[in-house]
Design a protein around this motif. Structure first.
Motif, mmCIF file in Angstrom:
data_model
loop_
_atom_site.group_PDB
_atom_site.id
_atom_site.type_symbol
_atom_site.label_atom_id
_atom_site.label_comp_id
_atom_site.label_asym_id
_atom_site.label_seq_id
_atom_site.Cartn_x
_atom_site.Cartn_y
_atom_site.Cartn_z
ATOM 1 N N ILE A 70 -33.500 22.816 -4.338
ATOM 2 C CA ILE A 70 -32.631 21.831 -3.710
ATOM 3 C C ILE A 70 -31.727 22.550 -2.716
ATOM 4 O O ILE A 70 -30.824 23.298 -3.121
ATOM 5 C CB ILE A 70 -31.775 21.108 -4.762
ATOM 6 C CG1 ILE A 70 -32.669 20.553 -5.878
ATOM 7 C CG2 ILE A 70 -30.941 20.013 -4.125
ATOM 8 C CD1 ILE A 70 -31.954 20.370 -7.183
ATOM 9 N N PRO A 71 -31.938 22.374 -1.418
ATOM 10 C CA PRO A 71 -31.108 23.071 -0.431
ATOM 11 C C PRO A 71 -29.766 22.390 -0.242
ATOM 12 O O PRO A 71 -29.595 21.205 -0.544
ATOM 13 C CB PRO A 71 -31.949 22.960 0.843
ATOM 14 C CG PRO A 71 -32.663 21.649 0.680
ATOM 15 C CD PRO A 71 -32.963 21.524 -0.789
ATOM 16 N N GLY A 72 -28.811 23.146 0.268
ATOM 17 C CA GLY A 72 -27.551 22.547 0.666
ATOM 18 C C GLY A 72 -27.702 21.743 1.944
ATOM 19 O O GLY A 72 -28.770 21.694 2.559
ATOM 20 N N LYS A 73 -26.626 21.090 2.337
ATOM 21 C CA LYS A 73 -26.604 20.296 3.568
ATOM 22 C C LYS A 73 -25.188 20.366 4.122
ATOM 23 O O LYS A 73 -24.211 20.338 3.357
ATOM 24 C CB LYS A 73 -27.009 18.844 3.287
ATOM 25 C CG LYS A 73 -27.280 18.009 4.525
ATOM 26 C CD LYS A 73 -27.737 16.611 4.126
ATOM 27 C CE LYS A 73 -28.187 15.809 5.330
ATOM 28 N NZ LYS A 73 -27.176 15.686 6.380
ATOM 29 N N SER A 79 -41.642 8.635 3.266
ATOM 30 C CA SER A 79 -41.329 9.696 4.226
ATOM 31 C C SER A 79 -40.129 10.540 3.816
ATOM 32 O O SER A 79 -39.784 11.504 4.501
ATOM 33 C CB SER A 79 -41.066 9.089 5.611
ATOM 34 O OG SER A 79 -39.873 8.313 5.601
ATOM 35 N N GLY A 80 -39.490 10.196 2.684
ATOM 36 C CA GLY A 80 -38.238 10.865 2.315
ATOM 37 C C GLY A 80 -38.393 12.047 1.390
ATOM 38 O O GLY A 80 -37.392 12.608 0.925
ATOM 39 N N GLU A 81 -39.640 12.475 1.117
ATOM 40 C CA GLU A 81 -39.862 13.524 0.116
ATOM 41 C C GLU A 81 -39.271 14.867 0.556
ATOM 42 O O GLU A 81 -39.340 15.254 1.723
ATOM 43 C CB GLU A 81 -41.357 13.681 -0.152
ATOM 44 C CG GLU A 81 -41.673 14.630 -1.301
ATOM 45 C CD GLU A 81 -43.154 14.689 -1.622
ATOM 46 O OE1 GLU A 81 -43.501 15.378 -2.597
ATOM 47 O OE2 GLU A 81 -43.955 14.056 -0.902
ATOM 48 N N ASN A 82 -38.675 15.566 -0.431
ATOM 49 C CA ASN A 82 -38.148 16.929 -0.254
ATOM 50 C C ASN A 82 -37.104 17.025 0.850
ATOM 51 O O ASN A 82 -37.082 17.977 1.633
ATOM 52 C CB ASN A 82 -39.291 17.918 0.015
ATOM 53 C CG ASN A 82 -40.262 18.002 -1.144
ATOM 54 O OD1 ASN A 82 -39.866 17.883 -2.303
ATOM 55 N ND2 ASN A 82 -41.532 18.191 -0.835
ATOM 56 N N GLN A 83 -36.226 16.039 0.883
ATOM 57 C CA GLN A 83 -35.122 16.072 1.842
ATOM 58 C C GLN A 83 -34.000 15.174 1.354
ATOM 59 O O GLN A 83 -34.193 14.302 0.508
ATOM 60 C CB GLN A 83 -35.587 15.617 3.227
ATOM 61 C CG GLN A 83 -36.036 14.167 3.294
ATOM 62 C CD GLN A 83 -36.619 13.799 4.651
ATOM 63 O OE1 GLN A 83 -37.257 14.618 5.304
ATOM 64 N NE2 GLN A 83 -36.403 12.564 5.085
ATOM 65 N N TRP A 84 -32.802 15.425 1.904
ATOM 66 C CA TRP A 84 -31.658 14.562 1.616
ATOM 67 C C TRP A 84 -31.758 13.293 2.451
ATOM 68 O O TRP A 84 -32.007 13.347 3.641
ATOM 69 C CB TRP A 84 -30.357 15.291 1.937
ATOM 70 C CG TRP A 84 -30.047 16.424 1.000
ATOM 71 C CD1 TRP A 84 -30.199 17.753 1.246
ATOM 72 C CD2 TRP A 84 -29.521 16.303 -0.319
ATOM 73 N NE1 TRP A 84 -29.803 18.484 0.151
ATOM 74 C CE2 TRP A 84 -29.373 17.620 -0.831
ATOM 75 C CE3 TRP A 84 -29.152 15.227 -1.139
ATOM 76 C CZ2 TRP A 84 -28.881 17.884 -2.108
ATOM 77 C CZ3 TRP A 84 -28.662 15.496 -2.412
ATOM 78 C CH2 TRP A 84 -28.531 16.802 -2.881
ATOM 79 N N ASN A 85 -31.563 12.142 1.797
ATOM 80 C CA ASN A 85 -31.669 10.846 2.453
ATOM 81 C C ASN A 85 -30.368 10.070 2.275
ATOM 82 O O ASN A 85 -29.752 10.107 1.204
ATOM 83 C CB ASN A 85 -32.821 10.037 1.844
ATOM 84 C CG ASN A 85 -34.161 10.709 2.016
ATOM 85 O OD1 ASN A 85 -34.821 10.551 3.020
ATOM 86 N ND2 ASN A 85 -34.566 11.506 1.016
ATOM 87 N N ALA A 86 -29.961 9.353 3.308
ATOM 88 C CA ALA A 86 -28.754 8.538 3.231
ATOM 89 C C ALA A 86 -28.928 7.451 2.178
ATOM 90 O O ALA A 86 -30.004 6.857 2.043
ATOM 91 C CB ALA A 86 -28.460 7.905 4.591
ATOM 92 N N ALA A 124 -27.885 25.085 4.343
ATOM 93 C CA ALA A 124 -29.284 24.735 4.076
ATOM 94 C C ALA A 124 -30.084 25.908 3.548
ATOM 95 O O ALA A 124 -31.205 25.727 3.053
ATOM 96 C CB ALA A 124 -29.931 24.191 5.346
ATOM 97 N N SER A 125 -29.552 27.111 3.629
ATOM 98 C CA SER A 125 -30.252 28.292 3.112
ATOM 99 C C SER A 125 -29.766 28.702 1.733
ATOM 100 O O SER A 125 -30.159 29.751 1.216
ATOM 101 C CB SER A 125 -30.098 29.462 4.085
ATOM 102 O OG SER A 125 -28.731 29.793 4.269
ATOM 103 N N SER A 126 -28.902 27.888 1.114
ATOM 104 C CA SER A 126 -28.432 28.120 -0.248
ATOM 105 C C SER A 126 -29.008 27.029 -1.153
ATOM 106 O O SER A 126 -29.040 25.854 -0.765
ATOM 107 C CB SER A 126 -26.900 28.099 -0.292
ATOM 108 O OG SER A 126 -26.430 28.374 -1.592
ATOM 109 N N PHE A 127 -29.455 27.412 -2.352
ATOM 110 C CA PHE A 127 -30.239 26.494 -3.172
ATOM 111 C C PHE A 127 -29.701 26.371 -4.600
ATOM 112 O O PHE A 127 -29.139 27.314 -5.156
ATOM 113 C CB PHE A 127 -31.693 26.974 -3.256
ATOM 114 C CG PHE A 127 -32.439 26.910 -1.960
ATOM 115 C CD1 PHE A 127 -33.182 25.794 -1.614
ATOM 116 C CD2 PHE A 127 -32.395 27.979 -1.075
ATOM 117 C CE1 PHE A 127 -33.873 25.733 -0.417
ATOM 118 C CE2 PHE A 127 -33.082 27.933 0.125
ATOM 119 C CZ PHE A 127 -33.815 26.805 0.454
#
Length: 363
Positions: free
Chosen positions: A160-163, A192-199, A110-113
């Motif tokens: 865009i962060p890793g996961k 509610s899904g902004e700026n995050q990874w969503n299923a 998550a700290s790699s972009f």
């Protein structure tokens, strides 16, 4: 200043290559590639089809001063039934999985972009949404949003962060898919899904519906200067030469064109030597200009596109699907001509005036 070295993972981000032509339908269902190489579009629920095109920029366009001369342009139709909950329009580009796997991005951290940057303009002001989707392993979509003033170019930068459970196979399949939405129907929206990874299981694709764009007849949306690079900082756009960008595009699609009506503009009209394998059968080898991503589909523009020669007389092939065997570097044409020849004799296979051969290996 300009940063050196190969950085941009996106192909044809300056929208300069358009082998298929300069305009076409925006399409529905699977993405339709009809103008700018590597960028397509699809949609659903429209009353009148939007169109896509390679648009020429002028000195009045802000990106022009940064070296951009073209954009990928979407023009809306007339959506007389209004903004349906399941209506949408989605420009798209796709990157191979191996290009992400080997990019140097530590995608499980998550700290790699990755950093995505682009110039965008719309004729209707508002908040617009987009997503970046994965294809391998557990699939996700990363939602983001940007706001535009009417008819005003804006440069957008997205980190865009890793996961921890992202997966990218080291192969030639789909890696990342980039969708932009001039309009996204309300049934596909999760604010509610902004700026995050969503299923992906929730069938949501973005965060907002730009209803006014969809209900405005002939509204427009355009993009250029698309760059994706490893790291958390956007650097100046990596401008590549037209020849280099064309070669990168030809891994996915290649068009060979016949002679034009202007004899001074002869192109790839002579495909090379063939042989009369039988009195009613011609074989010819057709090499590609670039190695393809996968074994391609091959078609010619009409049944009169290819001509063979017998004692100096032109003979039509009468075939729009002349390829019977293809690899990633070349194909064999197996042609049934309109007239018989002499088995064992050689012949020239020629692509006729204003005709073309299309070799398609798109993702």
């Amino acid at each position: 200043g300009q940063v050196s070295g190969r950085r941009n993972i996106i192909i044809n981000g300056a929208m300069n290559v358009a082998q298929r032509g300069t305009s076409g339908p925006a399409g529905s269902g699977n993405p339709v590639y009809a103008s700018v190489d590597r960028f397509g579009s699809s949609g659903g629920g429209n009353d009148e089809d939007p169109t896509q095109s390679q648009h020429t920029l002028t000195s009045g366009d802000t990106p022009y001063s940064f070296g951009f001369r073209n954009s990928f342009h979407i023009q809306n139709g007339n959506q007389t039934s209004g903004a349906g909950a399941s209506d949408f329009e989605q420009p798209v580009t796709v990157i191979e999985a191996q290009d992400i796997a080997n990019s140097g991005w530590n995608y499980t951290s998550a700290s790699s972009f990755l950093t995505l940057s682009f110039w965008v303009k719309a004729s209707v002001a508002g908040a617009y949404t987009a997503n970046i989707g994965t294809s391998d392993g557990t699939t996700y979509r990363y939602f983001y949003e940007y706001t535009l003033s009417a008819d005003t170019w804006k440069e957008i930068t997205i980190n865009i962060p890793g996961k921890s459970d992202l997966t990218f196979n080291n192969d030639n399949g789909i890696g990342l898919v980039f969708f932009w939405y001039p309009f996204l129907g309300s049934s596909f929206v999760d604010a509610s899904g902004e700026n995050q990874w969503n299923a992906t299981s929730g069938s949501k694709y973005g965060t907002t519906s730009t209803t006014d764009w969809w209900t405005t007849n002939d509204s427009t949306w355009e993009i250029t200067g698309v760059q994706l690079e490893v790291g958390s900082q956007a650097t100046p756009f990596e401008h590549r030469s037209f020849g280099e960008e064309l070669a990168l595009c030809q891994r996915y699609f290649e068009r060979t064109e016949g002679i034009t009506s202007d004899a001074r503009s002869v192109r790839d009209f002579a495909l090379g030597g063939g042989v009369w394998y039988a009195v009613n059968q011609l074989l010819a080898h057709f090499p590609f200009k670039q190695t393809k991503r996968t074994i391609p589909s091959i078609s010619v523009s009409s049944s009169d596109a290819l001509k063979a020669y017998n004692a100096g007389a032109a003979i039509s092939s009468n075939d729009t699907s002349p390829c019977d065997v293809a690899g990633m570097n070349s194909a064999r044409f197996n042609i049934t001509p309109s007239q018989n020849g002499t088995a064992g004799q050689g012949t020239l296979i020629q692509l006729q005036e204003d005709e073309s051969i299309s070799i398609d290996a798109e993702l």
